[in-house]
Each structure stands twice: as structure tokens, then as C-alpha cells.
Design a protein around this motif. Sequence first.
Motif, short mmCIF file in Angstrom:
data_model
loop_
_atom_site.label_atom_id
_atom_site.label_comp_id
_atom_site.label_asym_id
_atom_site.label_seq_id
_atom_site.Cartn_x
_atom_site.Cartn_y
_atom_site.Cartn_z
N SER A 1 -3.71 -6.12 -7.17
CA SER A 1 -3.09 -7.31 -7.88
C SER A 1 -2.03 -7.53 -7.21
CB SER A 1 -2.85 -6.87 -9.33
OG SER A 1 -2.33 -8.08 -10.02
N ASN A 2 -1.14 -6.68 -7.00
CA ASN A 2 0.04 -7.29 -6.20
C ASN A 2 -0.24 -7.75 -4.73
OD1 ASN A 2 1.99 -6.54 -8.06
ND2 ASN A 2 2.48 -4.43 -7.25
N PHE B 1 6.65 -4.65 -5.18
CA PHE B 1 7.36 -3.73 -6.37
C PHE B 1 6.94 -4.29 -7.75
CE2 PHE B 1 9.46 -3.37 -2.27
CZ PHE B 1 10.03 -1.84 -2.16
N GLU B 2 6.20 -5.17 -7.81
CA GLU B 2 5.90 -5.87 -9.24
C GLU B 2 5.31 -4.65 -9.98
OE1 GLU B 2 6.56 -8.60 -11.94
OE2 GLU B 2 7.01 -8.90 -9.81
N ALA B 3 5.78 -4.42 -11.13
CA ALA B 3 5.26 -3.31 -12.19
C ALA B 3 3.58 -4.06 -12.53
CB ALA B 3 6.05 -3.31 -13.26
N GLY B 4 2.73 -3.24 -12.61
CA GLY B 4 1.46 -3.46 -12.93
C GLY B 4 1.23 -3.88 -14.34
N LEU C 1 0.83 -1.05 -0.02
CA LEU C 1 -0.18 0.02 0.23
C LEU C 1 0.73 1.29 -0.12
CD1 LEU C 1 -2.69 -1.20 2.51
CD2 LEU C 1 -3.01 -0.87 -0.01
N SER C 2 2.06 1.31 0.67
CA SER C 2 2.95 2.49 0.77
C SER C 2 3.56 2.57 -0.71
CB SER C 2 4.01 2.09 1.73
OG SER C 2 3.43 2.05 2.99
N SER D 1 2.43 -13.44 -11.75
CA SER D 1 1.30 -13.31 -12.48
C SER D 1 0.34 -14.61 -12.15
CB SER D 1 1.44 -12.87 -13.99
OG SER D 1 0.26 -13.23 -14.61
N GLU D 2 -1.08 -14.12 -12.09
CA GLU D 2 -2.03 -15.37 -12.00
C GLU D 2 -2.24 -16.07 -13.25
OE1 GLU D 2 -5.23 -14.57 -9.31
OE2 GLU D 2 -4.42 -12.47 -8.92
#
Length: 887
Positions: free
Chosen positions: A676-677, A730-733, A296-297, A808-809
Motif C-alpha cells: 500500500s505504501n 513510513f506511513e502506518a498501515g 521494503l526495508s 490514502s487513496e
Amino acid sequence: MAEFHWHHYSAEESLKKLNVSPAGLSSEEIPERMEKYGRNTLPSAKKLTLFRIILNQFLSPLIYVLLVAAVVSIVLKEYSDAGFIIIVLLINAIIGAFQEWKAEAKASALEQMIKLKVRVKRDGRSFVIDGEDLVPGDIVILESGNKIPADIRIIRENNLTAEEAILTGESLAIDKISEPLEEENIPVAERFNMLFAGTTISTGRGTGLVIATGKDTEIGKIASSLKELSIGKAPLVKRMEKFTKRISTIILIAVILLGVLGYYSGIPIKEIFFFAVAVAVSAIPEGLPIAMTVALSIGASRMAKRNVIIRKLTAVEGLGSCTFIATDKTGTLTVDQQTARAIVLPDKQIFSLTGEGYNGEGKIKDENDSEINFEATNDLRKIISSITICNEGELFKSNSDWSYSGDPIDVALLSIAYKGNSSPKELLQNIEKISEIPFESERQYAAVYYKENGQLKIAYKGAVEKLRPKINEEQYRELLEESVRYAQDGYRIIAVGGGDVDEVKPVDELPEMEFLGFIALIDPLRPQAKPAVEDCYRAGVQVAMITGDHPETALSIAKEIGIAKGPDELISGNELEEIIAGGEDNFREILKTKYVYSRVSPHQKQLIVKALRESGHFIAVTGDGVNDAPALKTANIGVAMGYGTDVAKDTASIILSDNNFASIAAGIEEGRFTYSNLRKIIYLLISTGAAELLSIGMALIAGLPLPFLPVQLLWLNLVTNGIQDVALAFEAGEKKVMTQKPRKPDESIFDPLMIKQTLVSASVISMLAFGLWYHLLNNLNYEESTARNLILLLMVLLQNFHALNARSETRSAFRIPLSNNYILIIGILAAQGIHILALHIPFMQELLSLDPVTGGEWIKLFFTATIILVAMEIFKLFHRKRGDNSN
């Protein structure tokens, strides 16, 4: 005082009501009135202290479970377990508190709206005092640029206009009068002989009587009413509460089953009890609070880079859940600066104007799109000269910055001279003003008599119909029709006249003059607004405009930006009032087909938001004024503008520092990335935790010793896996999130896809761990401690590879670039490295019952662990082929 309709009574009656003379109050009266009415300050939200912010970090169901687990561990003298959990809670509190304190500091740095200086008359003399020291009965002296410090009944005025958008939503300045109004019960926006706290004088001068201060002002009443409104929980909070209940129940059932299995395996009851408690403590995903707070941060930080300031961390994900955005027009979809867009001459020649806002940047272009100057034609020079002469505004460049003052329309007209490669100073060089007729709403025009080279002339600007043109009727009619077409497209039309005259006429009598043409002005759309609205629609988010502006203006902007298609989707405040009277069900039904709301009162805006929430929408509402605060608080997500009032910002959970609608769309995207993360983190933790419990269960069923000690489970959950789950934040969207429908607020984190993935991955991991455990003990006759050492290393390696699965799912781990999250790669290497170090450090060897392993053993375990990556790749391939992309 509240029942006295000040606007309905004359200035003399108002003075008498408050027992004050035009000379002002006496010094002796001030303390008594201050005691009676209080200081002139607004009710404000209580600022959060650092202690309260830290305390808020512990108000979560998952945290409660961990606190109970820590207490139980201490009672059972499992101090290492308790220590681990307490460290987790402290780290989580520090990270969360720091982020929220930083956001609160940004919001609190904004000045209080009512703290200002004001000139008053007391004891017959003029004084400058603090606005907080005003009392009802004070006589206030006002001039252009002043911010209004209290609610005021106008006594005298000269060309007085006020900008009241923060209270009424009306974007243009309102003409003010001093005469009483006939009707008693009229909306605030139509009380033209009143001024209201927090608004601003645009032009002119005046004298007024303070009739209400502080909480008794219109702004104060709204601010006070906010205390009675309650807001619902953020979707993430609801989901985590549901998740915590479920996971706690599952763990309890699993522990009971393991206890039963242990009992039938011959383990003493006392040992079973201690073991069951230890396993329960270990099975709880202790790393989740930290990972969630970090995610969230990070989301809040990414949003801040896109001009979205998050005041409460849960609002990060909340914005990503919204299904409906109710947005203001002025300053959010538009730039909130009147801009001249076209000059139309009597021969119907049209010149376009580039640039926007209160500056001289831009050009004048002819119909061939060629740049020209103001002397390109004699008619063009005449109209630009006339609007510069008949003008009370100021616009000039100081160093590299533009400065302006006065009525917004006047400032916008002055910019045309600069765009024509001239300046107001140059155009006024040989001008001697003789007489001025200031603009008043009753007249609908302003004019200036002046001399140029000894010749008396006039310059006129105002309503087309008030001009007495020297022009044939056919040509005049065609020009009027052209101006109507512009007006229907949302433009404000300023007719311009001028020419030689014989004499200065009385104020309310205009001479015949040359019709020089008209200027079309508009508050232009922000260039990013239309693409942002399109992005919202692609993301399944409905957008509606709620504004105080005129219906035609609102509809024109809404059609241009893509919010509405036609008048059937428009509804006005007056129409709303009739519908509201017909009952809530009818009201909600009507709202389903309306996307443009014009001339809407604050109360109506709040009712619209409330009805949309009750219809099942998760709604985000934008606002900048005090009038918006009730709607902001009623909404699921209140979004305040950075330039807006403190009341709006205190009420909202999100602030847009650039006041741009496009930032809301960006915030929705970042909110979806963050959620998502969070799912990835929860999937990693729960699937590995479930695998650990399944491994223990299979060992008990097979009559084997336990493959993990409780402290080893904590090590897996907090240290090795704990590094990786934080790194996943930290995963990119994935860009596809903005092509999916919004999640339902009550949707569970564990949807069918996550349940399947968790079951498959937990089963594969547990079978690999149990299979090796069985092989080492029964086939290779390893010592328990030696075998347990290898099993623990295998589990760390399995977690390392499974972290790659969690990126990723649906997408293959091999198709996601490493550059999307270098931190995760570093985290995986760090988790493995820390465990290898622990194998060789005496203190850690003793704490975790570890021993070093050979290089050959590590390589065998490494390749064994790759099976989880292969298994989940097969699962994802099967899932994609079925076309089931619900995630």
C-alpha cells in the motif's frame, strides 16, 4: 549402494555388504573410503558475498533505464543530470545491500546440521571423531540425546527411540528395532531399523553401521534435488517490470510529441534533440528505486519486530500477495511439546492440568476448577507416584530455568508432580527400584518393580489394553470408552497401573494390578494460532495443514483451530498416492476440497504445492525439516522455522524466529501495508512527473518558453519530491487491508483507481503551473528567469500538499492522524526548507537558476498550491459516495 535395501537385510548381511566387522574399520581403510565417498557434509546453498548482494541491487528494469539515462547524459555532456542519477543508484544500492546483508548474516549464523562429534569403533577401540570424518562402514555408538550424523543401519538397540520430525514430519518419537523388515519398498518413515542423518535419539542406546554419508543420505538427496528446482519471480518484481515497460513507453511517446511541438514552435532541431533527451532523463521517476528500497526495508524491519526475518526484500510484498498458506502442524500451530491435560481416575473423576510444555509451571484443578495438590485424594497420589516411578526422563529447575532430558512423554508426566506441589525427588525418596521393563513398541508398555517400606510393588504405564486390571468389567469398559473419546479428540492416552505384587514376573508377563486411571496428553495449540487463522480467512487467504501426523490427530487439531469442519476435508498420504496416479487434472480437482493432509511424504507435499500454484494460487508454505525443503522451494514464498534445519532455511525466503503461525498472519498484514505504501509512493511520483510533462506540453502548444529547465526537473524529482516519497514509506498501515481479498500476482500497479487519481491530480497541478506561467509572462510581463523561479517554487508547494493527498487513496487527508507518520510531516517541511535555502545559496542559485522570493510572493503561492488538496478531497468524496473501494 542406492539399490541395496538395507532395512530388508539383517545386520550381519549389512556388515558383509560393506566388508566390515563388528570391531569397526581399520585405520588403513579410512583414507580409501574417504576418497571414494567424500566427506560427510551436506550440499549447501552457496552463501551470497557482499559483492553479489550489491550487484543484485542493480538487477531491475527501472535501474536499467536509469543506467541508460546516465550514460546518455554523459554523452551529451549533461554532467549534472548524470551526477544526480548516479547518486540515486548508489544510495539505492547501499540501502538495499545493507538490508539484505543483515538478513543474510542472521540466516548464515545458524550452524550446519551435520557438524557434530560422534563416537565410533575403529581398530576394535572406541574413538570420538568429527561427524564430517565418518565414512560408510563405520560402526557408531549411540545414546540418548545424540544427533544422528549419517544414515545408519541399526545393529543392536536397547529401548532406542528417535525423533524424526525434520525428515518424516512425525512429531512423536519412533521406536527402533534391529531386526530386518519383510518389505523392500517402504517409505523412509516406516524403516524402523534405520536411523537418518539430522534426526535425534530420544531414548535408549544402540550401535549402528554407517551406510551413507553426505549427499548420499536421505537428507543429502533432498538437499541435492533442490538445485534442480527453479522459483518464479516475486509479484513485486513482475509488477515493476510491467510498470517500467509502460512508463518507458509513455515517456518515449510524450518526448516525441514534445519534440514535434517544439519543431512546429520554431525551435532548432539540434536544440529539440538535446531538450528531448534531457526531458526524458528528467521525466523518469529517479527517486522511485530509493523510495521502493526504503519502503521494503521498513517493511522488513517491521516484520522483524513481529518475528519474521526477510532474506530477500521482494519477499516483504510477496507475503502480502499470498492467497493460500500450507502450514505444518507441529511447532507452528502447536507448541511442539507434549503436555498432560487431564487425569482420569477409575471412578471417572477428572482432574485438569494447566500450563504447557516441558516445565513444572501450572496447577492441578478439580471439577470445580479449584487448585489442589497431589495428596488431595489417595487415588490421585497413587497415579502421580506411579508415573513418576515408571519413568526414564528428567525434569528439574536450575535457578529460574527448567532443564529436561529423555522421552517427551516421560518429561510431560514428570511435570505433573510439580503441578501438584511436589517433585519427582520427593516422590522417589523411599523407593528402591528392583527391576525395570523398558518400553518397546511390541510390548506397548513399560513397568518398574520396586520396594516401598519393604513391600514389593509395580508401577505400569502404557496401552490400556495391555493392562491386567483388578477392576470389574463394566467399570473397565466405561473407562475404555472414555479413553477412546479423548483419543478421538487428538489426545495421546497413557494408562497407569500399580499396586502390591508377590513376585517379579518374567519380562513379557505382567501380574494383575490396580488400574489407577489414565493420563491424557496433547501437543497443545499455540494460543495465538486460532485467531491468526481467523485473520487469514478474513483477509481472503485459505489455510491448509500438511503434516506427517496420524489422520485423527491432524483432523482434531484442524477442527479445533478452524481449518477444517469434518472428515470430508481430510486426505491421507495413501489416498493421495492413488489420486496422483489418476492424473494431474483429477489431482488438482480433489485438492479444491481438501484442507488437511496427513501422513504426507515430502514428495507428495511438493506435488500438492505445485498443483496449488498451477491452480492459480500464490502460495506460502511453512517447514522446518529437510523433508520440507522441496516444497519450500516450489512454493511462491517459502517460510522456514527458526529452530529448523539449515537446508530449510537456505531454501526459504522468510524465516520465522518464533516458529509461530501467528507471525505469518502478521507478515501478511505487514506485506500488505508495505505494498500500500509503495502504491502511495508511485502515485506521488508519477502524478507529479506527469504534471511536469503536461505543463511543458501546454507551454509549447501556447508558444511559450519552457516553464522548467531539465536540471530543475531533476531537482523536483530527486530532492524536494524525493524526500517526501521516502517519508511516505513510513506511513502506518490502514487496518482495512486485512479485510480485503488478496491481490492477484499479475495485477498491475496501475488499477482503475490509481489511473483516475493520477489523471485528475496531474491535470490540476499542470493547469495551475501553466496558468501561472501564462499569467506571469503575458499579463505581468515577468522575465523568463524570474517567472521560472516562481513556477518552480509553486511546483514544490504543490508537491508538498500532494504528499498529504497520497497518504490514502480513499480516506480524507484530514481524517488521517498526523501521528500515523510524523516523518512525512517533517519531510514536507524539510523539502520546503531545502528549496528556500537553495533560493539563497549562491552555488544553488547558479546551478538551478534561482533567486530569492519575497514573503508576500511565498504566501500567494502557498494558498494557490492548496487547490490540489481541495481538488483531491472532492475526488475522494465522490469516489466514496460511489462506493468504489477497489484499491
